[in-house]
Write an enzyme that holds these catalytic residues in place. Structure first.
Site, PDB file in Angstrom:
ATOM      1  N   GLY A  74      -7.421   6.844  -5.989  1.00 27.13           N
ATOM      2  CA  GLY A  74      -8.319   7.376  -4.971  1.00 27.13           C
ATOM      3  C   GLY A  74      -8.939   8.701  -5.399  1.00 27.13           C
ATOM      4  N   ASP A  95      -1.038  -3.353  -3.097  1.00 25.61           N
ATOM      5  CA  ASP A  95      -0.028  -2.818  -2.167  1.00 25.61           C
ATOM      6  C   ASP A  95       0.706  -3.930  -1.443  1.00 25.61           C
ATOM      7  OD1 ASP A  95      -0.722  -0.245  -2.855  1.00 25.61           O
ATOM      8  OD2 ASP A  95      -2.090   0.028  -1.181  1.00 25.61           O
TER       9      ASP A  95
END
Length: 289
Positions: A74, A95
């Site tokens: 990110g 994830d």
């Protein structure tokens, strides 16, 4: 044939080539820095799964690094201005899959609690899929699933817009399951198969964290509590003090994260239902019977 056309042919160039713009090379989204980090996360996750049945230390290290890289991709996306929808979906899929694989292992290791782990997997997938689908359908194709207005849900707005809240919840949620996984290899309280044979003088002390019971490897599925592979790994036990501290310390955040999943599922369902009602009104199908 005109003189202009003859001149163009003499030069070996087609007519109008001087005004035709050269084709620009397209960006390769798949080679963006945050997406490369995403691929590395997948490689590390696969490695952790390979070591999961027999090598808890290696597995935990690789799994933890894979999870921590979730924050790095990110940061890279913002630094290099390479935020993409592909990267967001890749991140979410990684994830969901890594957490689910760990929960599947825990369900196998502790079959008495397999329904709980299966429920957590189902809740995680259902809430994120419903939220993503509702965002695309109701918010538009360019809308991010992290753009949740406070008017729709204050808790979801805080969860997705505050990067520290998001990181803390996700990191400690994963930490809880990693620590629980380590307890399967270290604590007789969690795994009774780790206890010495009945009558052993060390059986009382081995129940306490920090006092591992060093049992001999047993072969060919002798214990109803675990598979033979896990029996071999558990014969070389680790200390259970740190896993217990990590488990108990991260448990409240894990429960909070599951509550967030429930809220996300409910809010997304209601958002889709609002869209259905609006469409039925436009089509004149909202008459009560």
């Amino acid at each position: 044939m005109t003189a202009e056309r003859r001149t163009s042919q003499a030069n070996g160039k087609p007519v109008g080539s001087a005004t035709r713009p050269e084709a620009k090379k397209e960006e390769n989204i798949f080679l963006f820095v945050p997406n490369l980090i995403g691929y590395l996360r997948i490689v590390l996750a696969v490695g952790s799964l390979y070591f999961m049945p027999l090598h808890p230390r290696r597995c935990s290290f690789l799994y933890s690094v894979s999870c921590l890289l979730d924050a790095l991709d990110g940061m890279a996306a913002r630094k290099f201005s390479q935020s993409t929808r592909f990267g967001a979906v890749l991140d979410m899929i990684t994830d969901r899959c890594t957490t689910s694989c760990l929960l599947v292992f825990l369900a196998v290791a502790k079959p008495a609690y397999s329904a709980i782990f299966q429920g957590l997997i189902s809740l995680d997938f259902a809430s994120h899929y419903m939220h993503m689908y509702a965002t695309l359908v109701m918010g538009g194709q360019g809308e991010s699933h992290k753009n949740v207005s406070a008017s729709r849900s204050r808790i979801m707005n805080l969860y997705y817009t505050n990067k520290w809240v998001l990181f803390t919840c996700c990191a400690l949620n994963e930490l809880f399951f990693i620590a629980l996984y380590l307890l399967c290899f270290s604590s007789p309280i969690v795994t009774p198969a780790l206890l010495p044979p009945s009558g052993d003088a060390n059986i009382a002390s081995s129940m306490q964290p920090g006092s591992p019971a060093h049992i001999e490897p047993r072969l060919l599925f002798p214990s109803p509590f675990s598979a033979a592979a896990m029996e071999m790994a558990r014969a070389n036990k680790m200390d259970s003090t740190v896993p217990w501290i990590l488990t108990l310390g991260s448990a409240p955040i894990m429960l909070f994260k599951q509550w967030i999943n429930v809220v996300q599922l409910v809010k997304a369902s209601r958002w889709l239902a609002e869209g259905d009602r609006d469409e039925r009104k436009k089509a004149g199908l909202n008459k009560r019977r």
